[in-house]
Motif scaffolding. Structure first.
Motif, PDB file in Angstrom:
ATOM      1  N   MET A 175      71.574  45.047  51.391  1.00 40.74           N
ATOM      2  CA  MET A 175      70.337  44.241  51.125  1.00 40.74           C
ATOM      3  C   MET A 175      70.959  42.786  50.781  1.00 40.74           C
ATOM      4  O   MET A 175      71.887  42.736  50.063  1.00 40.74           O
ATOM      5  CB  MET A 175      69.860  44.766  49.598  1.00 40.74           C
ATOM      6  N   VAL A 176      70.475  41.779  51.193  1.00 42.43           N
ATOM      7  CA  VAL A 176      70.665  40.268  50.952  1.00 42.43           C
ATOM      8  C   VAL A 176      69.709  39.883  50.138  1.00 42.43           C
ATOM      9  O   VAL A 176      68.383  39.686  50.577  1.00 42.43           O
ATOM     10  CB  VAL A 176      70.749  39.420  52.122  1.00 42.43           C
ATOM     11  N   ILE A 177      70.085  39.553  48.803  1.00 42.49           N
ATOM     12  CA  ILE A 177      68.736  39.411  47.787  1.00 42.49           C
ATOM     13  C   ILE A 177      69.206  37.846  47.277  1.00 42.49           C
ATOM     14  O   ILE A 177      70.312  37.485  47.045  1.00 42.49           O
ATOM     15  CB  ILE A 177      69.073  40.476  46.550  1.00 42.49           C
ATOM     16  N   ASP A 178      68.111  37.266  46.979  1.00 40.10           N
ATOM     17  CA  ASP A 178      68.147  35.800  46.524  1.00 40.10           C
ATOM     18  C   ASP A 178      68.604  36.072  45.300  1.00 40.10           C
ATOM     19  O   ASP A 178      68.129  36.404  44.202  1.00 40.10           O
ATOM     20  CB  ASP A 178      66.767  35.338  46.525  1.00 40.10           C
ATOM     21  N   ILE A 179      69.856  35.089  44.765  1.00 40.67           N
ATOM     22  CA  ILE A 179      70.293  34.852  43.342  1.00 40.67           C
ATOM     23  C   ILE A 179      70.064  33.221  43.300  1.00 40.67           C
ATOM     24  O   ILE A 179      69.415  33.026  42.193  1.00 40.67           O
ATOM     25  CB  ILE A 179      71.652  35.080  43.402  1.00 40.67           C
ATOM     26  N   LYS A 218      72.707  54.176  45.021  1.00 48.95           N
ATOM     27  CA  LYS A 218      72.180  54.345  45.892  1.00 48.95           C
ATOM     28  C   LYS A 218      73.195  54.088  47.103  1.00 48.95           C
ATOM     29  O   LYS A 218      72.958  54.663  48.383  1.00 48.95           O
ATOM     30  CB  LYS A 218      70.861  53.736  46.355  1.00 48.95           C
ATOM     31  N   GLY A 219      74.334  53.474  47.066  1.00 50.86           N
ATOM     32  CA  GLY A 219      75.348  53.476  47.917  1.00 50.86           C
ATOM     33  C   GLY A 219      74.870  52.071  48.730  1.00 50.86           C
ATOM     34  O   GLY A 219      75.524  51.979  49.976  1.00 50.86           O
ATOM     35  N   ILE A 220      74.064  51.242  48.075  1.00 48.30           N
ATOM     36  CA  ILE A 220      73.611  50.139  49.094  1.00 48.30           C
ATOM     37  C   ILE A 220      74.609  48.869  48.772  1.00 48.30           C
ATOM     38  O   ILE A 220      75.167  48.646  47.755  1.00 48.30           O
ATOM     39  CB  ILE A 220      72.105  49.730  48.554  1.00 48.30           C
ATOM     40  N   TYR A 221      75.229  48.327  50.102  1.00 51.87           N
ATOM     41  CA  TYR A 221      76.088  47.294  49.950  1.00 51.87           C
ATOM     42  C   TYR A 221      75.164  45.975  49.580  1.00 51.87           C
ATOM     43  O   TYR A 221      74.143  45.662  50.127  1.00 51.87           O
ATOM     44  CB  TYR A 221      76.650  47.152  51.250  1.00 51.87           C
ATOM     45  N   LEU A 222      75.723  45.281  48.668  1.00 52.74           N
ATOM     46  CA  LEU A 222      75.111  44.214  48.000  1.00 52.74           C
ATOM     47  C   LEU A 222      75.369  42.846  48.183  1.00 52.74           C
ATOM     48  O   LEU A 222      76.623  42.429  47.998  1.00 52.74           O
ATOM     49  CB  LEU A 222      74.877  44.371  46.620  1.00 52.74           C
ATOM     50  N   ILE A 223      74.694  41.815  49.114  1.00 52.00           N
ATOM     51  CA  ILE A 223      75.092  40.718  49.186  1.00 52.00           C
ATOM     52  C   ILE A 223      73.944  39.760  48.399  1.00 52.00           C
ATOM     53  O   ILE A 223      72.796  39.741  48.621  1.00 52.00           O
ATOM     54  CB  ILE A 223      74.692  40.216  50.673  1.00 52.00           C
ATOM     55  N   ALA A 224      74.794  38.692  47.750  1.00 50.42           N
ATOM     56  CA  ALA A 224      73.897  37.705  46.977  1.00 50.42           C
ATOM     57  C   ALA A 224      73.651  36.232  47.797  1.00 50.42           C
ATOM     58  O   ALA A 224      74.843  35.716  48.381  1.00 50.42           O
ATOM     59  CB  ALA A 224      74.543  37.273  45.800  1.00 50.42           C
ATOM     60  N   ARG A 225      72.577  36.077  48.046  1.00 44.93           N
ATOM     61  CA  ARG A 225      72.169  34.888  49.005  1.00 44.93           C
ATOM     62  C   ARG A 225      72.184  33.664  47.900  1.00 44.93           C
ATOM     63  O   ARG A 225      71.414  33.482  46.976  1.00 44.93           O
ATOM     64  CB  ARG A 225      70.866  35.137  49.592  1.00 44.93           C
ATOM     65  N   VAL A 226      73.089  32.705  48.095  1.00 42.90           N
ATOM     66  CA  VAL A 226      72.930  31.591  47.371  1.00 42.90           C
ATOM     67  C   VAL A 226      72.769  30.250  48.233  1.00 42.90           C
ATOM     68  O   VAL A 226      73.521  29.952  49.007  1.00 42.90           O
ATOM     69  CB  VAL A 226      74.551  31.437  46.568  1.00 42.90           C
ATOM     70  N   VAL A 227      71.761  29.707  48.083  1.00 42.75           N
ATOM     71  CA  VAL A 227      71.193  28.754  48.928  1.00 42.75           C
ATOM     72  C   VAL A 227      72.183  27.299  48.275  1.00 42.75           C
ATOM     73  O   VAL A 227      72.427  27.168  47.253  1.00 42.75           O
ATOM     74  CB  VAL A 227      69.800  28.154  48.834  1.00 42.75           C
ATOM     75  N   ALA A 228      72.820  26.603  49.221  1.00 42.88           N
ATOM     76  CA  ALA A 228      73.953  25.339  48.997  1.00 42.88           C
ATOM     77  C   ALA A 228      73.031  24.266  48.647  1.00 42.88           C
ATOM     78  O   ALA A 228      72.514  23.930  47.684  1.00 42.88           O
ATOM     79  CB  ALA A 228      74.835  25.486  49.767  1.00 42.88           C
ATOM     80  N   PHE A 229      72.971  23.534  49.883  1.00 44.42           N
ATOM     81  CA  PHE A 229      72.510  22.147  49.490  1.00 44.42           C
ATOM     82  C   PHE A 229      70.968  21.854  49.577  1.00 44.42           C
ATOM     83  O   PHE A 229      70.799  20.675  49.488  1.00 44.42           O
ATOM     84  CB  PHE A 229      73.402  21.250  50.538  1.00 44.42           C
TER      85      PHE A 229
END
Length: 471
Positions: A175-179, A218-229
């Protein structure tokens, strides 16, 4: 007779006293022995624990040491989808197109979806071994098959449970989750001084620690989405960090949103500080989105300041990429970035947005080109209407990626390519088709046939096509 009895009684009492004395002495001696033994064992334990704790601490210190773009299913916010994306005039052209009715509809219901010889250890050798322990990632890299999740969706129990179930019952594992989203909002109450100062923290996710723990279980690989500019909140509250027009006013795109200036190092530091917080929470990867300049036609009037005099857009974005990777990778997280698919083979587009596919790949762990078929101009790769040919478009774009990312010098790092695919219907373009299970499968097949193994699906409303996924 009475005296004889008394004499025997006194004799028995003496014998009894002697026995009691002997028993008492033995008890005292036993107690002393046990106490000495306990103290010795405790001291031995403490010494052993000190060594063990030192080693464990060193390991812990070492381990702890999306642009899926805000199209939200509508790419016309930035690039012209009808013109040739490889021509500068068309890339910069402002287009007033129909907005996807699903745009920004988030948080909705409904998914289609030992050793004992411690005294003989050489302490100096132990210290040396600890010092030489390399930086280790928290988790080994996995072949990502993921979906994008907004902060609002992640914060709603029922909807999030539906998405978790989707991952549980299909080939998905990520899951790519908005941070930090494209509005500049931090999606939970992050303890970050600048974020709190500018009012950027929101409580879309009420308990981020609990959510991360649940997904990890749950064994889900976690990606933190960080919007840059693209950060209207930072730009408005810290105008000295915003893009400015030549007359000194704050630049705003056609949606009236302000952007921050990629040339400002203070912006870099803020982005990395936010990313470090996400890493400390337990996210496995930080993914930068909008790691580029705006493509709005008004950018022609922008002055980037003194810092930009001797540095191109590509140079500064590449420098930020290098800086972010150097700051974050030692923490045990992977670092990725979302880039326009067209920069793979278009130098013109690369210069406009400031993204070099090759140069950024030298530092990133993963590079994620957005190769949504609907984003390509009619005629791209010899395909009359790309949105109608999802397999062919994906395959050709990634074939180009392989040609561009040729093997460099021996030992030179190169990012793993992990493309974004579309799981939405591009109703805003004339020649489009409804995207369902077959179209999802065709795109994924295109990825595999091009020799790549990873992909992420984008849908701004987080409604994913379960039938397009393997069980």
């Amino acid at each position: 007779m009475k005296d004889e009895n008394n004499s025997k009684k006194n004799s028995n009492e003496k014998k009894s006293s002697v026995k009691q004395l002997i028993a008492g002495s033995l008890l005292i001696i036993s107690t002393v022995c046990l106490t000495v033994s306990a103290v010795y064992l405790y001291d031995t334990y403490k010494e052993s624990k000190k060594k063990t704790d030192a080693y464990v601490s060193s390991i812990q210190n070492t381990v702890n040491k999306g642009e899926s773009d805000d199209i939200n299913n509508n790419p016309n916010k930035e690039l012209n989808q009808e013109g040739d994306l490889n021509k500068e005039t068309d890339v910069e052209k402002e287009v007033d197109s129909e907005t996807n009715p699903n745009e920004n509809q988030v948080g909705q219901e409904g998914l289609s979806v030992d050793g004992n010889q411690t005294d003989n250890i050489d302490k100096e050798q132990v210290a040396t071994d600890i010092d030489e322990i390399p930086d280790v990632k928290k988790v080994p890299p996995c072949k990502v098959k993921g979906i994008y999740v907004t902060g609002q969706m992640a914060g709603t129990t029922n909807n999030m449970n539906n998405l978790i179930d989707l991952v549980d019952t299909t080939e998905l594992n990520t899951m790519v989750i908005d941070i930090k989203n494209d509005s500049g909002e931090i999606t939970y109450k992050m303890d970050n001084e600048l974020a709190k100062e500018i009012g950027a923290t929101f409580k879309y996710i009420s308990n981020i620690e609990e959510l991360v723990a649940k997904l990890k279980e749950k064994g889900i690989y976690l990606i933190a989405r960080v919007v840059a500019f693209k950060d209207p909140i930072l730009a408005e509250n810290k105008p000295e960090l915003s893009l400015k027009n030549a007359d000194g006013t704050i630049f705003r795109d056609k949606s009236n949103l302000a952007w921050v200036n990629p040339y400002k190092k203070e912006v870099w530091e803020y982005l990395v500080s936010v990313s470090k917080e996400a890493a400390n929470l337990g996210f496995d990867e930080i993914q930068f989105d909008y790691i580029r300049f705006s493509t709005d036609s008004g950018m022609k009037q922008v002055s980037f300041g003194e810092e930009a005099k001797d540095k191109s857009k590509i140079e500064v974005i590449t420098e930020f990429t290098k800086y972010a990777c150097e700051e974050l990778q030692p923490l045990g997280v992977y670092v990725s970035a979302d880039v326009y698919g067209t920069i793979i083979n278009s130098e013109v587009d690369a210069k406009i947005v400031g993204q070099s596919y090759v140069e950024m790949s030298k530092y990133l762990d993963y590079i994620c080109p957005m190769i949504y078929p609907s984003h390509y101009a009619n005629g791209a790769y010899g395909i009359n209407y790309p949105d109608l040919e999802p397999y062919l478009l994906i395959k050709k774009a990634l074939d180009d990626s392989k040609k561009v990312l040729v093997v460099g010098e021996e030992g030179e790092h190169q990012a793993i390519v992990r493309p974004w695919l579309q799981d939405f219907t591009a109703t805003w373009i004339k020649q489009h088709k409804k995207y369902g299970a077959n179209e999802i499968k065709e795109q994924i097949k295109g990825v595999y046939d091009a020799g790549y193994e990873e992909w992420i699906l984008w849908n701004g409303s987080n409604r994913y096509t379960k039938d397009g996924l393997e069980k």
